[in-house]
Design an enzyme around this catalytic site. Structure first.
Site, PDB file in Angstrom:
ATOM      1  N   ASP A 135     -31.315 -32.200  58.444  1.00 23.30           N
ATOM      2  CA  ASP A 135     -31.852 -33.105  59.460  1.00 23.30           C
ATOM      3  C   ASP A 135     -33.194 -33.691  59.045  1.00 23.30           C
ATOM      4  O   ASP A 135     -33.571 -34.742  59.537  1.00 23.30           O
ATOM      5  CB  ASP A 135     -31.981 -32.368  60.795  1.00 23.30           C
ATOM      6  CG  ASP A 135     -30.626 -32.162  61.438  1.00 23.30           C
ATOM      7  OD1 ASP A 135     -30.263 -32.956  62.311  1.00 23.30           O
ATOM      8  OD2 ASP A 135     -29.920 -31.216  61.048  1.00 23.30           O
ATOM      9  N   ARG A 189     -24.543 -36.656  67.844  1.00 28.41           N
ATOM     10  CA  ARG A 189     -25.408 -35.732  67.114  1.00 28.41           C
ATOM     11  C   ARG A 189     -25.157 -35.874  65.625  1.00 28.41           C
ATOM     12  O   ARG A 189     -24.254 -36.575  65.206  1.00 28.41           O
ATOM     13  CB  ARG A 189     -25.132 -34.288  67.559  1.00 28.41           C
ATOM     14  CG  ARG A 189     -23.648 -33.975  67.711  1.00 28.41           C
ATOM     15  CD  ARG A 189     -23.317 -32.530  67.604  1.00 28.41           C
ATOM     16  NE  ARG A 189     -23.608 -32.004  66.277  1.00 28.41           N
ATOM     17  CZ  ARG A 189     -22.822 -32.204  65.215  1.00 28.41           C
ATOM     18  NH1 ARG A 189     -21.701 -32.927  65.308  1.00 28.41           N
ATOM     19  NH2 ARG A 189     -23.148 -31.702  64.048  1.00 28.41           N
ATOM     20  N   GLY A 190     -25.977 -35.172  64.839  1.00 31.90           N
ATOM     21  CA  GLY A 190     -25.851 -35.242  63.384  1.00 31.90           C
ATOM     22  C   GLY A 190     -26.801 -36.288  62.840  1.00 31.90           C
ATOM     23  O   GLY A 190     -26.832 -37.422  63.316  1.00 31.90           O
TER      24      GLY A 190
END
Length: 383
Positions: free
Chosen positions: A253, A64-65
């Site tokens: 994001d 993730r990220g």
């Protein structure tokens, strides 16, 4: 069918090993991930042998990220090419695994473009596969360099905004080396302040409902020796009232063309609190997170996560799954609102820090100028 399996990290693995790596055992190439759903209880690696396995890892938040998703997407395309699968099908599946993080599609498209260009030259998929891997490795290296430059620019900005050092920084979600090819984004700035002797305290939001702050940021802060304190998300306001926060640092994001910032849900309330209390709210993200094709915050697609993430508590030893399986904390049948992100308008953002420099005030023109400068430095290719 997704083909992934877990292996416990060996105790002799060096500290600081990247959370994603390409490996070529005798049975064929694989992408190896540190399973972030198992942290901090244990460090377990997931070994992905095809793109569906990587899609599953992305959707379950094992990886993730925003920056790391871009790297993972690029390696996923390379994996499909190296193993002789349908590369374009793999690219579509990877790109659609999570809709909000624009870095994922950037990484996928870069590796796919490299593969398609090599295929057009050679006509042989086997000869084109190394081009996709080279593009993924290049993106991985670029992100590590970008992380270092963001830390440098971010620390300089903090020193300008808060002369005298002894910074007390509040952060949300996780933005360290677990989301990056380097030291991260917002956390990298806090880490640079710590190493320069200018960080007094890192306030770490738990980050509900999946506790990426408690499980991951606290984990990284402890490993790096930062002075940190964990708090529930709804306790942040009391810190502002008490005058205990000097700056808020978060990642992103997706950044729309007008400077609107989509980040882990809970970021927008922090921006509102910061503005009311005259505290800088700083976004730290690579240029790849800026999306000129998304005109404004209202145009950003916000990922809706499964309700069980809110109605159940998941043990960190057990991977998050679509079926749930955690400890119920709400009555059976309770409906849950679970957006993964919220959007902060540009007027609440003090500055956006990138590897190419700082945009402040945050305006569409300033962001466009920075992106143009970045494209010029990369020969017209989106970094």
């Amino acid at each position: 069918m997704a083909d992934q399996f877990a292996q416990t990290r060996r105790d002799d693995r060096p500290a600081g090993t990247p959370v994603i790596r390409w490996q070529e055992p005798p049975e064929g190439p694989v992408v190896v991930l540190l399973d972030q759903t198992r942290l901090p209880a244990e460090e377990v690696e997931l070994v992905c042998t095809d793109a569906p396995a990587l899609v599953e890892a992305i959707q379950s938040l094992a990886v993730r990220g925003a920056p790391l998703l871009g790297i993972a997407g690029a390696y996923g395309v390379a994996l499909a090419a190296a193993r002789g699968f349908d590369v374009e099908d793999a690219a579509r599946a990877l790109e659609n695994a999570r809709p909000t993080a624009v870095n994922l599609s950037v990484g996928v498209r870069r590796a796919l473009a490299a593969y398609q260009a090599a295929l057009a030259r050679t006509g042989d998929p086997r000869q084109a596969a190394p081009a996709a891997l080279a593009a993924a490795r290049q993106l991985h290296q670029e992100d590590a360099r970008a992380s270092a430059r963001m830390a440098e620019h971010g620390l300089a900005l903090l020193d300008e905004l808060l002369p005298g050092g002894s910074h007390r920084i509040l952060t949300h979600c996780n933005t360290g080396s677990l989301v990056s090819g380097g030291a991260g984004t917002a956390f990298a700035v806090a880490l640079a302040a710590h190493r320069a002797g200018r960080l007094r305290r890192l306030w770490v939001d738990e980050t509900r409902p999946l506790l990426q702050g408690a499980r991951l940021t606290a984990y990284e802060a402890a490993r790096n020796g930062l002075a940190y304190t964990l708090l529930t998300d709804n306790a942040a306001g009391s810190l502002f009232v008490a005058g205990e926060v000097d700056a808020v640092l978060v990642g992103a994001d997706r950044i729309a063309a007008d400077g609107s910032v989509a980040n882990k849900v809970g970021s927008y309330p922090l921006a509102v609190l910061a503005r009311y209390h005259h505290v800088p709210f700083v976004v730290v993200a690579p240029v790849t997170t800026a999306d000129p094709d998304t005109p404004d915050g209202a145009s950003i697609e916000i990922e809706q996560r499964p309700g069980h993430e809110v109605t159940e508590l998941m043990a960190p030893q057990a991977p998050v799954t679509v079926a749930g399986g955690g400890l119920p904390v709400a009555p059976l049948g309770t409906q849950a609102y679970n957006p993964a992100f919220d959007v902060t308008p540009p007027e609440l953002v003090t500055a956006i820090v990138t590897e190419e420099g700082v945009v402040s005030p945050v305006t569409a023109a300033g962001l466009a100028e920075l992106c143009a400068r970045s494209r010029a430095s990369t020969g017209g290719q989106r970094p």
